[in-house]
Design a protein around this motif. Structure first.
Motif, PDB file in Angstrom:
ATOM      1  N   UNK A  93      51.764  14.734 -20.385  1.00 41.27           N
ATOM      2  CA  UNK A  93      51.406  16.179 -20.543  1.00 41.27           C
ATOM      3  C   UNK A  93      50.460  16.369 -19.097  1.00 41.27           C
ATOM      4  N   UNK A 114      48.295  18.621 -17.429  1.00 42.22           N
ATOM      5  CA  UNK A 114      47.717  19.754 -17.603  1.00 42.22           C
ATOM      6  C   UNK A 114      47.297  20.525 -16.472  1.00 42.22           C
ATOM      7  N   UNK A 129      45.997  12.292 -20.408  1.00 42.11           N
ATOM      8  CA  UNK A 129      46.021  13.770 -20.970  1.00 42.11           C
ATOM      9  C   UNK A 129      44.484  14.210 -20.207  1.00 42.11           C
ATOM     10  N   UNK A 130      43.526  13.287 -20.454  1.00 44.79           N
ATOM     11  CA  UNK A 130      42.203  13.379 -19.619  1.00 44.79           C
ATOM     12  C   UNK A 130      42.209  13.582 -18.366  1.00 44.79           C
ATOM     13  N   UNK A 131      43.010  12.635 -17.782  1.00 45.88           N
ATOM     14  CA  UNK A 131      42.996  12.621 -16.288  1.00 45.88           C
ATOM     15  C   UNK A 131      43.651  13.917 -15.644  1.00 45.88           C
ATOM     16  N   UNK A 187      43.632  16.721 -17.057  1.00 44.48           N
ATOM     17  CA  UNK A 187      42.616  17.845 -17.266  1.00 44.48           C
ATOM     18  C   UNK A 187      41.717  17.693 -16.009  1.00 44.48           C
ATOM     19  N   UNK A 217      42.143  16.791 -13.042  1.00 45.13           N
ATOM     20  CA  UNK A 217      42.905  17.215 -11.801  1.00 45.13           C
ATOM     21  C   UNK A 217      42.680  18.624 -11.838  1.00 45.13           C
ATOM     22  N   UNK A 237      45.477  27.893 -16.595  1.00 44.65           N
ATOM     23  CA  UNK A 237      45.669  27.348 -17.834  1.00 44.65           C
ATOM     24  C   UNK A 237      46.551  28.089 -18.589  1.00 44.65           C
ATOM     25  N   UNK A 282      49.681  26.477 -20.723  1.00 43.58           N
ATOM     26  CA  UNK A 282      49.970  26.770 -22.250  1.00 43.58           C
ATOM     27  C   UNK A 282      51.342  27.108 -22.528  1.00 43.58           C
ATOM     28  N   UNK A 296      41.444  18.147 -28.449  1.00 45.45           N
ATOM     29  CA  UNK A 296      41.059  18.663 -27.103  1.00 45.45           C
ATOM     30  C   UNK A 296      40.473  19.964 -27.394  1.00 45.45           C
ATOM     31  N   UNK A 335      50.402  13.789 -27.865  1.00 49.61           N
ATOM     32  CA  UNK A 335      50.495  15.048 -27.057  1.00 49.61           C
ATOM     33  C   UNK A 335      50.352  16.289 -27.882  1.00 49.61           C
ATOM     34  N   UNK A 355      47.505  19.130 -27.612  1.00 51.18           N
ATOM     35  CA  UNK A 355      47.632  20.639 -27.095  1.00 51.18           C
ATOM     36  C   UNK A 355      47.434  21.450 -28.236  1.00 51.18           C
ATOM     37  N   UNK A 380      36.298  18.992 -23.130  1.00 53.64           N
ATOM     38  CA  UNK A 380      36.828  17.969 -22.312  1.00 53.64           C
ATOM     39  C   UNK A 380      35.531  16.984 -21.843  1.00 53.64           C
ATOM     40  N   UNK A 408      35.185  14.577 -24.793  1.00 56.77           N
ATOM     41  CA  UNK A 408      35.920  13.409 -24.740  1.00 56.77           C
ATOM     42  C   UNK A 408      35.678  12.394 -23.564  1.00 56.77           C
ATOM     43  N   UNK A 468      35.696  17.059 -12.818  1.00 57.19           N
ATOM     44  CA  UNK A 468      36.984  16.511 -12.489  1.00 57.19           C
ATOM     45  C   UNK A 468      36.920  15.218 -11.773  1.00 57.19           C
ATOM     46  N   UNK A 499      35.990  12.626 -14.376  1.00 56.81           N
ATOM     47  CA  UNK A 499      37.163  12.269 -15.248  1.00 56.81           C
ATOM     48  C   UNK A 499      38.123  11.373 -14.368  1.00 56.81           C
ATOM     49  N   UNK A 500      38.468  11.555 -13.159  1.00 52.08           N
ATOM     50  CA  UNK A 500      39.483  10.740 -12.547  1.00 52.08           C
ATOM     51  C   UNK A 500      38.872   9.338 -12.436  1.00 52.08           C
ATOM     52  N   UNK A 544      38.618   7.730 -15.965  1.00 57.71           N
ATOM     53  CA  UNK A 544      40.330   7.334 -16.242  1.00 57.71           C
ATOM     54  C   UNK A 544      40.724   6.132 -15.892  1.00 57.71           C
TER      55      UNK A 544
END
Ligand SMILES: Nc1ncnc2c1ncn2[C@@H]1O[C@H](COP(=O)(O)OP(=O)(O)O)[C@@H](O)[C@H]1O
Ligand SMILES: [Mg+2]
Lengths: 289, 273, 387
Positions: A31, A33, A92-94, A96, A98, A215, A219, C87, C150, C154, C277, C280, C330, C333-334, C337
């Motif tokens: 997914x 995002x 998914x987190x990744x 987001x 980005x 966003x 969605x 999320x 997913x 979402x 986020x 998470x 951001x 997170x990268x 991850x």
């Protein structure tokens, strides 16, 4: 008459919005995002090219597609490939992450002011009975359908497209057949980003945009793909049509739920569809020929 | 109702399927199947790949709901109950595609079965049950490994152990002998017999005809989702209809395999597939 | 499909691929949980001592860090233990915040800020937030927890966006959701600080209990294999919904305390997906499904982002997600991850794990060798998700 025309044009445009999102989801089970912000990035690129090079926005679309193709390739090859076997939550987190990074970058580069791409054919259109068809919207819808057809043909007719489908169906089998998975994934993501870039160039001529607008399109893409299912590129058109139908006619039925509740509507649509028909209204489980 | 409760003579129905059909998108995987399982017996189920055996196990265990028909357990219709309720009623099952808790160790895997499948066990009691069951299926020495560190054969053992820890009244075994060596098959047969001796009714789905024939009181044959035979092993295996539909020319192959003990059981199992 | 490990399976402690959930249960077996609890108590004790240093900046920075500890700990119930990718947990945070705001606004009779009724309004609001969040989590969880992967992620993300939109459009607590209730000035500013510390302590105890209880076993079994869990007699739906509600409650309380602490907020600040986020992210950074992971992750990440905001010369705003800090989030997170999807706690466990005696991997006993072996294991562990 007018609402029907609006609906069909919007539905086609929505196909372009969600096409790339559906491809990445179907082939790589990701997914993305960041898909919405890819679209917005495409809009900014088209804006810059159209304003500075004095090109038609429809030609600027190719710049958007090209630059996003490159960006998509780099992101998949350099980053997402490194986590793709991890749990869903990690990808998914990744994506987001980005999304945040790209949105912030756009904000730094372009501020959060509204932008709009002024088209040379702005205001032009045809009158069809009682309905007015804006030329910009009509060309946008046509481009969206052409892109869908092109993607469908590419996937089913070319060797590379077949390799993408094969990888989507069974990664390990594809690898054994000698397909370089990393390259195929990078290509898939790049194509998806390029399609988002095209959608952005179209969007910029129809609506005002700003960095955090992405966003909503993520969605919406999700809702559209859930509606259409993950079957083929044409399923996205079906999903786009249904979603546009709801957006166009809901305010007619429920006047109070019109403007301002776009996100809530998108959300409600996909939750209801998911619960009633988890494979989408028309969909099969995976991309196939 | 019945005066005599000892397993061999009492014929009391524990499980019954009445005209059960399961369709996946139009095609029936199980097609109008009816049969009854008597308390205390071992019922064998055979059939070629795709015959609907696993689907049938899922319909009884509750991971799938029948499109039509009824599943009765001890006289009660259970086809609308969720799987955990059926587990509490005493239905234990294994999965052909093994489903271990990968992040838990083997002992904890089995302990979950005792902890939730039975009522009122404490943590340490459940662990105690797990240790007993692991010893019984021959996994005790691997108790500290993780669920995804096992060989195929051991994964099958783990499936049996978890179901057994629930102290079920009926145990549904879905191809737990596939992939075992002949010696291991012999052990597995012995295990099934001993479970059955403890009063557990067993429904055993298998590809290996030799195993089924030696362990089952009765055998049921599925083909294309339909029940085509149900009788004692000898009768079923010599039924021309069964030989034609299921064994066919491969039956010869199997006879050959039995003469050649060096050949692993899985070889001719695959031949039947 | 199942990996053949045959003869080496019994003596090789290293799984070929790092399982997604890894050693999440290390704290379950043996005495690990006791050490984790002690570690957590020491950390929270240290945090409780910070205000005695007398630095207001430090105290206000650590107020926010502690708040994120609570948020991450509560996310851990549904995301870490149960393995459901929630999320949208910020929804409960926002509900908690607005419940407190509305509670203050709903009592116009109280005019004087020093009216003794005021503190009462706060607790009424807090309670209302808890109740509404719990009911909301129940009602939303019942249908959405049937969704997997997913789809659930979402759906929860969408919940928070939709609720934010509704709060904005319905003008809850003010035009456009802009809430600036007449909060009475609190003479004891430190009360917020210890409110969050107490909440973190409760969450720590709850997590430790969860790591050992029947309820916790059910959640972990669901995470590891939901189908098997059902078949073994676990009423998965109720456990999942229970975990979701459990995760909503402390989040709502934190939101309520934050509302008072901030003294004014808008939908965009208390419903932003960035908070979801961050929950998470920091849990992943520390190690999801572990007792200490959320605490350690929240401290490291929030501390780092505060330092970053300071050094780049920007004002440290509480939710400074306007310029720069989204970039930081951001990038973090990268990095997490890619490099640390299993979390710091598990990397340390992997590093310190002793090979089984006589096992193939044990090469000598010298410290140097052990170190090299440890590094090798960790590198393998980290690279496990790539292709
Ligand atoms: N979840 C499912 N969705 C669609 N088709 C299924 C599903 N499960 C089983 N089938 C189909 O049902 C038939 C019976 O399968 P199965 O019960 O696994 O047979 P067996 O266990 O006898 O080999 C097969 O044709 C299979 O493809
Ligand atoms: Mg089967």
């Amino acid at each position: 008459m007018q609402p029907i025309v609006d609906w069909l044009l919007l539905g086609s445009f929505y196909a372009a919005v969600a096409l790339g999102f559906s491809l990445v989801w179907g082939i790589m089970n990701i997914i993305n995002l960041a898909h919405g912000v890819f679209i917005i990035t495409g809009a900014y690129i088209a804006y810059q090219v159209a304003t500075n090079l004095h090109l038609s926005p429809f030609l600027a679309l190719f710049f958007s597609m090209g630059m996003l193709f490159a960006l998509g390739w780099i992101i998949q090859y350099g980053i997402i490939n490194r986590v793709i076997r991890g749990p869903l939550l990690v990808t998914f987190l990744l994506t987001f992450g980005l999304e945040l990074l790209l949105t912030d970058t756009l904000q730094n580069l372009f501020t959060s002011d509204n932008r709009f791409i002024n088209s040379t054919i702005e205001g032009a259109g045809i009158n069809l009975g009682s309905a007015h068809i804006s030329l910009v919207r009509f060309i946008s819808a046509a481009i969206a359908i052409v892109l869908t057809a092109a993607l469908a043909a590419f996937l089913s007719r070319t060797r590379l497209g077949n390799a993408i489908l094969a990888t989507g169906m069974d990664r390990d089998a594809a690898r054994l057949m000698g397909i370089d998975i990393r390259q195929i994934y990078a290509l898939t993501f790049a194509i998806s980003a390029a399609l988002a870039g095209a959608a952005g160039a179209l969007l910029g001529q129809m609506q005002a945009f700003y960095p955090t607008r992405g966003e909503l399109f993520t969605l919406r893409s999700f809702a559209i793909v859930v509606l259409g299912g993950l079957g083929t590129p044409w399923a996205v058109v079906a999903g786009g049509m249904v979603f546009a139908f709801i957006e166009t006619f809901l305010p007619v039925v429920l006047p109070r739920v019109g403007v301002g509740y776009e996100n809530a509507v998108a959300f409600a649509v996909f939750v209801i569809v998911l619960l009633v028909r988890p494979t989408g209204l028309f969909g099969k489980a995976f991309y196939s020929q | 109702m019945s005066a005599n409760l000892s397993p061999p003579t009492a014929s009391e129905t524990i499980l019954e399927l009445q005209h059960v059909t399961k369709r996946y998108g139009g095609l029936p995987a199980v097609d109008d199947v009816s049969f009854a399982v008597q308390r205390g017996e071992v019922l064998g189920v055979i059939g070629p790949n795709g015959a609907g055996k696993s689907t049938m196990v899922s319909l009884i265990g509750g991971s799938a709901a029948p499109t039509s028909g009824k599943v009765l357990f001890q006289g009660q219709a259970i086809n609308t109950l969720p799987p955990h309720r059926r587990a509490h009623l005493g239905i234990g099952r294994t999965f052909q595609l093994t489903q271990p808790f990968t992040g838990l160790d083997i002992r904890e895997n089995v302990m979950v079965g005792a902890f939730f499948g039975r009522r009122g066990l404490s943590r340490s009691q459940a662990l105690h049950v797990a240790d007993e069951v692991l010893a019984r299926v021959g996994l005790a020495h691997k108790a500290t490994l993780k669920g995804d560190q096992l060989t195929v054969a051991d994964r099958k053992r783990l499936e049996v152990a978890r179901a057994l820890a629930m102290d079920p009244r009926i145990l549904l075994l879905d191809e737990v002998m596939a992939g075992l060596t002949p010696a291991e098959v012999t052990d597995a047969i012995e295990l099934i017999r001993s479970i059955n001796r403890d009063g557990v009714t067993v429904l055993v789905v298998e590809h290996i005809v030799r195993a089924i024939a030696s362990v089952s009181d009765r055998v049921l044959v599925l083909h294309h989702g339909r029940k085509i035979a149900e009788d004692t092993p000898d009768t079923v295996l010599s039924d021309p209809k069964v030989i034609e539909a299921y064994l066919g020319e491969r039956y010869a192959k199997q006879k050959q395999a039995e003469k050649d003990p060096a050949q692993p059981a899985s070889e001719w199992m695959e031949g039947l597939a | 499909m199942p990996r053949e490990t045959s003869s080496t399976a019994s003596n090789s402690p290293v799984a070929g691929s790092g399982p997604a959930s890894g050693d999440a249960t290390t704290t379950r077996a043996g005495r690990g949980w006791l050490w984790s609890l002690l570690g957590g108590l020491v950390i929270l004790g240290g945090i409780a001592a910070i205000p005695t240093l007398g630095s207001d900046t430090l105290t206000s920075n650590w107020t926010i860090i502690t708040m994120y500890i609570v948020l991450a700990q509560s996310w851990n119930f549904i995301g870490g233990f149960t393995g459901y990718s929630a999320f949208g947990n910020v929804t409960f945070f926002g509900i908690g915040a607005y419940a407190v705001a509305v509670s203050f606004l709903s009592n116009p009779k109280v005019i004087s800020p020093y009216d003794p009724q005021r503190p009462q309004q706060f607790f009424i609001g807090l309670l209302a937030g808890v109740v509404i969040s719990a009911i909301f989590a129940f009602l939303i969880g019942l249908p959405t927890l049937r969704l997997k992967g997913h789809y659930f992620a979402i759906a929860t993300l969408g919940t928070s966006v939709a609720v934010e939109e509704i709060v904005t459009q319905r003008d809850v607590a003010g035009s456009g959701g802009l809430a600036s209730p007449p909060f009475p000035p609190l003479s004891l500013h430190i009360a917020f600080y210890y409110g969050f510390v107490a909440l973190a302590l409760v969450c720590l105890l709850l997590t430790t209990w969860l790591a050992r209880s029947k309820f916790g076993y059910a959640l972990v079994a669901i995470r590891e294999n939901e189908q098997a869990a059902q078949t073994l007699g676990i009423a998965t739906t109720w456990y999942k919904v229970g975990a979701y509600v459990l995760s909503a409650i402390p989040t709502a309380i934190a939101g309520g305390i934050y509302a008072y602490y901030s003294s004014g907020f808008e939908p965009a600040t208390v419903f932003t997906s960035s908070i979801s986020v961050t929950m998470v992210l920091v849990t992943f950074l520390g190690g999801s499904g572990t007792v200490l992971g959320p605490i350690i992750g929240a401290i490291i990440f929030e501390y780092a982002s505060q330092q970053f905001a300071l050094s780049s010369g920007q004002a440290t705003s509480v939710f400074g997600y306007h310029f720069g800090s989204d970039t930081l989030l951001g990038v973090a997170i990268i990095i997490v991850a890619i490099a640390l999807p299993q979390g710091l706690v598990r990397v340390v466990q992997e590093f310190t794990r002793r090979p089984v005696a006589g096992g193939a991997g044990a090469s000598g006993n010298s410290r140097a060798n052990q170190f090299v072996e440890g590094v090798r294991r960790v590198r393998k562990f980290i690279a496990a998700n790539g292709i």
